[in-house]
Scaffold this active site. Structure first.
Site, PDB file in Angstrom:
ATOM      1  N   GLU A  73      40.418  58.190  27.930  1.00 52.13           N
ATOM      2  CA  GLU A  73      41.836  58.390  28.253  1.00 52.13           C
ATOM      3  C   GLU A  73      42.519  59.382  27.322  1.00 52.13           C
ATOM      4  O   GLU A  73      43.345  60.185  27.757  1.00 52.13           O
ATOM      5  CB  GLU A  73      42.561  57.037  28.226  1.00 52.13           C
ATOM      6  N   HIS A 142      44.749  45.064  33.084  1.00 58.74           N
ATOM      7  CA  HIS A 142      45.029  45.608  34.416  1.00 58.74           C
ATOM      8  C   HIS A 142      46.357  45.094  34.962  1.00 58.74           C
ATOM      9  O   HIS A 142      46.570  45.133  36.172  1.00 58.74           O
ATOM     10  CB  HIS A 142      43.908  45.249  35.394  1.00 58.74           C
TER      11      HIS A 142
END
Lengths: 337, 254, 112
Positions: A73, A142
């Site tokens: 990321e 998540h």
């Protein structure tokens, strides 16, 4: 040619559209209108995104403009920063909210302040698409709500659509803007279909939208919680209580005028979000209402939020996320104050 | 699972793979690929693994010497039909199969024929794809293969195989010479082995297969509409005809 | 139990066939639009410069559209077929159900 359910050229007519399809259509529009626009991230190319949001884009625009990145990321955002410095208009995706944390250094130390650091020489027209919030019973990392974190960082804009039409319009605005924007997509609403017109944005950056008018109290929300507030308002109406629902849409900058105007009409405010209570964006909303609509208030601003715990495993989501009952109880507290 | 067959000196001779359905009382199906190809390209990618699995058959797939993952000797003697058929028989030994059904394509059909002739009782039934009685090398300049000399009918096949990444041109040329050293003859024919010939209707290499089959006691022919030598192998009609033919089991009756 | 939940579309592009091959010709479609397919069911036969290949379906779902007729040359990366598949929440999670919420709290309107 790849065919998609919502071609951009049908934007003038109302079509049954999901938020997934609306974001996909917006990306198609943006890729088509500006050859500098690039879409990249984990699995966005060949697979078409884990939520199908980028389905067909690589086939249509090629793997030089829509491409897969390594599972890294920080590198994804670092790449976006470098591309932006060289005239590109990157639209990176970080696959899930919780995986933005490894990229925070690039987001905060580079993306957010490069324009400032270079005294305007290097604009950062980056839109970071971040599937966000909870509601799909996913595992850890998540279901996070990072809006307060990013709203706190000078140099970033933050928005979160609540329905397909806004998902389309807000994304056009975010990508066309020359500032970095964190665009938070409420995962729980991806599959919700509505007959909407996908068209040019009808409100300026920073504007809120009144999605339901009422006179007894204002519910303030964004993302998936807008729908929850609409459900609560529907139930309150059965009891003769008329709730206004204000979709903030932009979390940085916040529409202070719109917020104050609504509370001036209703005299009461309840802010609803999924993130934990302490130092959440509800505190900012509460402060703004107090500063700008104090004279109108008939009761203290109430906050209905997640709890000060790590986001729980899927089966506990219904206990964590604000429910209509918790919203109605908060409304009752303002009514009885 | 990939396995390696060793030669008498302990050196690797051939790579083969075992897959398909779970072992059963039915003999396995030995798949023999064509010139310039290998098990993966000829059979696996063309959908044969799934087709055989769905019909409940165990499969044994080989990469012939000079091809795929197998060693690539440059000696033509290692590639004669007799030498390669003997290697195939040793593969059947290695997998513990006293007999097998065999499916070949092109050169693999030539070798399947040889296996059935040289090792009576090892082949129960055979499907010979992309194959005919015409000598494939009759108009080929065998000495000029590596130089890209005009090689007639086979020359084009050789050029396509040599152009593939990783191809060993010298090994392929040795293979061609080894094959050509023993011209195909319909006689002797495999004794007591039912045969099914399958070829695309546009397959020139299979020219004359109908008359070849007519002269044999237990042979059938299937021509595939609109297919040629290169693209017949993936046809669903090929797979279903082969699995149906092999499922008839022992005996010469249809 | 039948699933009548939402579906999403997935477009399948010609994958990299290896061997340096950059295109393939559609030989024969083994499915038709509207047909329900299982993952790994044979989808289409293609011919490359070297061989014929059978491509399995990457999805379970309904074939929505085929993008290339038989005989057409398709480049690697070009779309082959689009499927309508039952929406899963991607690699994790579940699709939320759209239910009218139940409640216990009743409100008393304020005195005007």
């Amino acid at each position: 040619m790849t065919e998609l359910a919502v071609p951009a050229d049908q934007a003038a007519t109302a079509t049954e559209t999901s938020m997934q399809q609306a974001v996909n259509a917006a990306l198609r529009t943006l890729l088509a209108e500006d050859p500098a626009t690039l879409v990249f991230g984990e699995d966005v190319g060949r697979l078409g995104g884990v939520f199908r949001v980028t389905d067909g884009l690589q086939a249509e625009f090629g793997d030089r403009r829509v491409f897969d990145t390594p599972l890294a990321e920080s590198a994804i955002i670092g790449l976006a920063v470098g591309l932006a410095m060289n005239g590109w208009r990157p639209v990176p995706e970080l696959q899930f909210d919780g995986f933005a944390y490894p990229a925070v250094d690039q987001i905060v130390n580079q993306m957010a302040r490069m324009h400032y650091r270079t005294r305007g020489a290097a604009p950062m027209p980056i839109t970071l698409r971040l599937p966000s919030f909870g509601g799909i019973q996913a595992p850890e990392h998540h279901g996070e709500s990072l809006e307060a974190l990013f709203a706190h960082v000078p140099g970033l804009k933050v928005c979160a659509p609540s329905d397909p039409a806004d998902a389309y319009g807000l994304l056009l605005q975010s990508v066309r803007a020359d500032d970095p924007v964190i665009y938070m997509e409420p995962k729980a609403r991806y599959w919700n279909r509505r007959a909407v017109r996908l068209g040019e944005p009808d409100l300026p950056i920073g504007a809120s939208r009144t999605v339901r008018e009422g006179r007894h109290a204002t519910l303030v929300a964004w993302g998936a919680m807008v729908h929850r507030c609409e459900q609560a308002a529907e139930l309150a109406a059965e009891d003769g209580v008329e709730l206004e629902v204000l979709d903030l849409r932009w979390l940085k900058p916040i529409d202070t005028d719109g917020l104050a105007a609504s509370v001036a009409r209703t005299g009461r405010a309840v802010v609803v979000h999924e993130a934990p209570l302490t130092a959440g964006l509800g505190a900012e909303v509460s402060a703004l209402v107090t500063e700008h609509a104090f004279a109108s208030l008939r009761a203290p601003v109430q906050r209905v939020t997640g709890f000060d715990v790590p986001y729980p495993a899927g089966p506990l989501e219904p206990q964590y996320l604000p429910t209509v009952d918790r919203i109605l109880l908060a409304v009752q507290r303002t009514l009885e104050f | 699972m990939d396995q390696t067959l060793l030669d008498a000196t302990g050196e690797p001779a051939l790579r083969y793979t075992v897959g398909g359905a779970e072992p059963s009382r039915e003999p396995p199906v030995l798949l023999v690929h064509g010139f310039g190809s290998d098990f993966e390209l000829n059979w696996a990618r063309a959908g044969w693994v799934g087709a055989l699995r769905n019909s409940g058959r165990r499969l044994v797939g080989v990469d012939l010497p000079g091809h795929g993952g197998s060693p690539r000797p440059h000696d033509p003697e290692r590639y004669t039909p007799k030498a390669l058929a003997a290697l195939l028989a040793r593969v059947l030994d290695a997998v513990g199969a006293p007999e097998a059904d065999v499916v070949g394509y092109s050169m693999g059909s030539r070798l399947s024929w040889q296996l059935a002739v040289d090792f009576p009782g090892r082949v129960r039934r055979a499907v010979l794809g992309g194959f005919g009685p015409v000598d494939a090398f009759e108009d080929t300049d065998l000495e000029g293969l590596e130089r890209g000399a005009d090689g007639g009918r086979f020359g084009a096949v050789f050029a396509a195989a040599a152009a593939l990444p990783g191809a060993d041109t010298a090994a392929l040329a040795a293979c061609a010479r080894g094959q050509a050293s023993q011209v195909y003859s319909p006689s002797p024919a495999p004794d007591g082995v039912p045969l099914l010939f399958v070829a695309g209707e546009r397959d020139g290499i299979a020219e004359g297969v109908e008359s070849l089959a007519a002269a044999l006691p237990a042979a059938e022919v299937l021509r595939l509409p609109r297919r040629d030598h290169r693209n017949a192998v993936s046809a669903q009609a090929f797979k279903s005809a082969a699995t149906e033919f092999l499922a008839r089991g022992r005996g010469l009756s249809g | 139990m039948t699933h009548t939940g939402p579906t999403s579309e997935r477009t399948f592009a010609l994958p990299d066939l290896g061997e340096g091959l950059v295109e393939a010709t559609v030989l024969e479609w083994l499915v038709q639009p509207g047909e329900r397919v299982e993952r790994n069911q044979p989808l289409v036969e293609l011919e490359t410069a070297k061989s014929a290949v059978e491509i399995p379906s990457p999805h379970t779902g309904v074939v929505a559209r085929l993008h290339a007729e038989e005989g057409r040359v398709v480049a690697v990366g070009e779309p082959l077929a689009t499927f309508a598949v039952e929406a899963g929440a991607g690699i994790v999670g579940t699709v939320p159900t759209e239910e009218k919420p139940t409640r216990r709290v009743r409100l008393r309107p304020p005195a005007e």
